[in-house]
Motif scaffolding. Structure first.
Motif, short mmCIF file in Angstrom:
data_model
loop_
_atom_site.label_atom_id
_atom_site.label_comp_id
_atom_site.label_asym_id
_atom_site.label_seq_id
_atom_site.Cartn_x
_atom_site.Cartn_y
_atom_site.Cartn_z
N TRP A 1 -27.91 -2.19 -4.55
CA TRP A 1 -26.57 -1.87 -5.08
C TRP A 1 -25.50 -2.08 -4.03
N LEU A 2 -24.30 -2.29 -4.50
CA LEU A 2 -23.16 -2.56 -3.63
C LEU A 2 -21.92 -1.89 -4.26
N GLY A 3 -21.03 -1.40 -3.43
CA GLY A 3 -19.84 -0.79 -4.00
C GLY A 3 -18.75 -0.55 -2.97
N PHE A 4 -17.56 -0.35 -3.47
CA PHE A 4 -16.45 0.04 -2.60
C PHE A 4 -15.45 0.88 -3.38
N VAL A 5 -14.71 1.67 -2.63
CA VAL A 5 -13.60 2.45 -3.19
C VAL A 5 -12.40 2.25 -2.27
N GLN A 6 -11.27 1.89 -2.84
CA GLN A 6 -10.04 1.74 -2.04
C GLN A 6 -8.92 2.55 -2.69
N VAL A 7 -8.17 3.23 -1.86
CA VAL A 7 -7.03 4.01 -2.33
C VAL A 7 -5.80 3.60 -1.53
N GLY A 8 -4.72 3.27 -2.21
CA GLY A 8 -3.47 2.90 -1.55
C GLY A 8 -2.30 3.62 -2.20
N ARG A 9 -1.35 4.04 -1.40
CA ARG A 9 -0.20 4.79 -1.92
C ARG A 9 1.07 4.18 -1.36
N THR A 10 1.96 3.75 -2.23
CA THR A 10 3.21 3.13 -1.77
C THR A 10 4.28 4.20 -1.56
N ILE A 11 4.91 4.13 -0.39
CA ILE A 11 5.94 5.10 -0.03
C ILE A 11 7.26 4.36 0.16
N ALA A 12 8.29 4.86 -0.49
CA ALA A 12 9.64 4.30 -0.38
C ALA A 12 9.67 2.81 -0.71
N GLU A 13 8.77 2.37 -1.56
CA GLU A 13 8.69 0.98 -2.04
C GLU A 13 8.44 -0.03 -0.93
N ASP B 1 3.71 1.50 -9.63
CA ASP B 1 4.66 1.36 -8.52
C ASP B 1 4.25 2.17 -7.29
N ASN B 2 3.48 3.21 -7.50
CA ASN B 2 3.17 4.12 -6.40
C ASN B 2 1.72 4.04 -5.92
N TRP B 3 0.80 3.67 -6.80
CA TRP B 3 -0.62 3.71 -6.45
C TRP B 3 -1.28 2.36 -6.69
N GLU B 4 -2.25 2.06 -5.86
CA GLU B 4 -3.12 0.90 -6.09
C GLU B 4 -4.53 1.32 -5.68
N ASN B 5 -5.27 1.77 -6.66
CA ASN B 5 -6.61 2.30 -6.41
C ASN B 5 -7.64 1.45 -7.14
N ILE B 6 -8.69 1.10 -6.45
CA ILE B 6 -9.71 0.21 -7.04
C ILE B 6 -11.09 0.70 -6.62
N ALA B 7 -12.00 0.72 -7.56
CA ALA B 7 -13.41 1.04 -7.25
C ALA B 7 -14.30 0.08 -8.04
N GLU B 8 -15.31 -0.44 -7.37
CA GLU B 8 -16.22 -1.35 -8.05
C GLU B 8 -17.66 -1.05 -7.64
N TYR B 9 -18.56 -1.18 -8.59
CA TYR B 9 -19.97 -0.91 -8.34
C TYR B 9 -20.81 -2.02 -8.98
N TYR B 10 -21.80 -2.48 -8.22
CA TYR B 10 -22.67 -3.57 -8.68
C TYR B 10 -24.13 -3.15 -8.46
N HIS B 11 -24.93 -3.33 -9.46
CA HIS B 11 -26.36 -3.04 -9.32
C HIS B 11 -27.15 -4.31 -9.64
#
Lengths: 417, 137
Positions: free
Chosen positions: A325-337, A299-309
């Motif tokens: 290689w290819l990659g990404f990191v994403q961080v999301g935080r939900t506030i007050a829904e 409910d509060n976090w949506e974090n994703i990381a992916e790595y490809y070689h």
């Protein structure tokens, strides 16, 4: 002489008797009326009881076979880019309607199921394109195994199967560029035409998720090497046949505990090339991708990381192995829904001696930083705003992809139904 | 000491007996019911409504929602609100081709459906005799 006393003809007793007779006659008529009314009410009550019984009986029936709910996604928005060029992965400056995506989930009895997805989207030149995104039919053997056949989302990482064309459920406006759709700058196949086994196995409080798939190997089409040009082609899924007879084989294993999934993915295939007239070109690359991913969603976090070689071999020339290689990191935080601010960093390092990348229009190394915020208008609609900065190659401006940098501000209104 | 049995005492006793025999459901109570073919633990029940469990043995589970008590059920059994539940099923349908539970209008409809559909699970606001009671929240 006896006096005869004549009783009046209508004495009191006679009068009362007459009254009684009259009242009985009257009551008889009333009773007759009441009986008719009661009979009428009984008939009406019986009809109501019949209606109620039919309603209840029908309400208890399963009407799933009488029609299929139609679901979908759509999004519109506005982009202002620092330069107004025609790069595929940016819309320049102006308003846009991205896509209208319909999907159906027909069920065929207890175990048969389908997923059909039809996409309408505007092309860069304003034309309207139609794409049968997914057409897959499956059979669920049990909770541990479902087998599918058809065209489906390539099951690697988390993002590609998790969001795909679902703009409203996607946390950001843009997909990570390197896993964008094949015709929009992605350098990995986003779809597979083939067969797929998927399911999950319980391990205590956790689950082991798995995907195994086999499909038509990809090609890179519309390659134009005139004058030694590079980065001219795009991945083709081979929807109707396998152009080189070599199959793509892949696997994805995930471990899910609570809100967390960690996993590993891999696929291998031999990719061939063709020109604009679909004439096969010399050369073929043996592609081997391996990688890792993790996703944490609650409910509060949506974090994703992916790595490809990638460890690819030029199968024709035998010039050795090229690593990228290819990659990404994403961080999301939900506030007050309602509010979900997010940040993402993407980076690719692609070997330009690798024909798999050098023959793809967007097979160039790049970095992108992105920050945005999503506002949930309702359970089925969201507004998003984001800013990104992208640098290709060393950032030196050239014509077309390869080198250069640009910034964008994007806004999106995404809905689902 | 003898207690006299007065009419007042009799009436009071009768009233208590009648009341005890028909205890109304406390506001917000939710009774999860199933077709006799289905037996689930509370964890499995939760998984069934989250699309994580589709079968009980060889029986295909057919969960249905009850519009009249859905918010109570979601809060107590799944610990979520209607918005999150809708979002979850959008993802389940889009990603895995699962059909979301059909929505019934009230207790009578749910009871009728569950009674007549093998594998069916539902929830109602009051206990019923015609189907199996799986759990009370």
């Amino acid at each position: 002489m006896r006096q005869v006393i004549r009783k009046p003809y209508f004495n009191l007793v006679t009068f009362l008797g007459a009254l009684l007779v009259l009242s009985q006659l009257s009551m008889g008529a009333a009773w007759a009326d009441d009986a008719a009314a009661i009979a009428d009410l009984k008939a009406k009550l019986a009809a109501v009881q019949k209606d109620v019984a039919q309603l209840t009986q029908n309400q208890g029936k399963n009407f799933s076979d009488y029609g299929i709910p139609l679901h979908g996604f759509a999004d519109v928005g506005y982009t202002h880019a620092s330069n107004n060029d025609t790069r595929l992965d940016q819309a320049g400056r102006g308003f846009w309607a991205n896509s209208l995506d319909f999907y159906l989930t027909p069920q065929f009895g207890d175990r048969g199921k389908g997923l059909v997805e039809l996409l309408f989207e505007f092309l860069a030149d304003g034309g309207l394109a139609t794409d049968l995104e997914r057409i897959q039919f499956g059979y669920t053997f049990n909770d541990q195994l479902t087998a599918w056949m058809g065209r489906f989302h390539a099951p690697y990482g988390y993002w590609n199967t998790g969001f795909h064309h679902g703009a409203e459920i996607q946390p950001s406006i843009l997909r990570p560029r390197f896993i964008d759709f094949e015709d929009k700058g992605g350098v990995l196949p986003a779809h597979v035409m083939g067969a797929w086994a998927t399911g999950s196995l319980p391990i205590g409080n956790a689950k082991l998720l798995y995907d195994f798939y086999i499909g038509n190997g990809n090609a890179i089409a519309e390659v134009d090497t005139t004058g030694g040009a590079t980065h001219t082609g795009a991945l083709a899924i081979n929807n109707s046949r396998d152009s080189n007879g070599n199959k793509m084989v892949g696997a994805n294993i995930g471990y899910k505990v609570g809100d967390m999934i960690i996993g590993a993915h891999a696929f291998t295939e031999r990719v061939n090339f063709s020109d604009a007239s679909a004439t096969p070109l010399t050369g073929e690359v043996s592609v081997k991708m391996t990688g890792l991913y993790a996703a944490h969603e609650n409910d509060n976090w949506e974090n994703i990381a992916e790595y490809y070689h990638f460890s690819n071999d030029n199968a024709t020339a035998g010039t050795g192995t090229n690593s990228s290689w290819l990659g990404f990191v994403q961080v999301g935080r939900t506030i007050a829904e309602l509010w979900t601010p997010y940040v993402r960093a993407e980076k690719t390092v692609l070997d330009q001696d690798d024909l798999y990348f050098s023959n793809q229009q967007y097979g160039v190394s790049y970095t992108r930083q992105l920050v945005g915020v999503r506002y949930s208008l309702s359970a089925k609609s969201a507004l998003k705003a984001e800013v990104n900065r992208t640098k290709e190659g060393d950032g030196t401006p050239t014509t077309g992809p390869g080198n250069g940098s640009y910034s964008e501000v994007r806004m999106q209104y995404a809905i689902t139904f | 000491m003898k207690y006299p049995i007065t009419m007042k005492t009799v009436l009071l006793g009768l009233s208590l007996l009648v009341a005890a025999g028909s205890v109304p459901a406390v506001a917000g109570d939710v009774y999860v019911i199933s077709h006799p073919s289905v037996t689930l633990t509370t964890a499995e029940l939760r998984d069934a409504y989250l699309g994580e469990k589709q079968f009980a043995g060889s029986i295909k589970l057919v969960p249905v929602d009850n519009a009249a008590v859905q918010s109570d059920f979601l809060a107590k059994a799944l610990n979520m609100d209607a918005g999150k539940y809708a979002s979850l099923w959008i993802k389940k349908g889009f990603r895995g081709g699962l059909a979301s539970p059909s929505v019934k209008l009230g207790d009578a409809e749910v009871v009728s459906f569950v009674k007549n559909t093998p594998g069916a699970i539902g929830y109602v606001s009051a206990p019923v005799q015609e189907v199996m009671l799986l759990h009370k929240y």
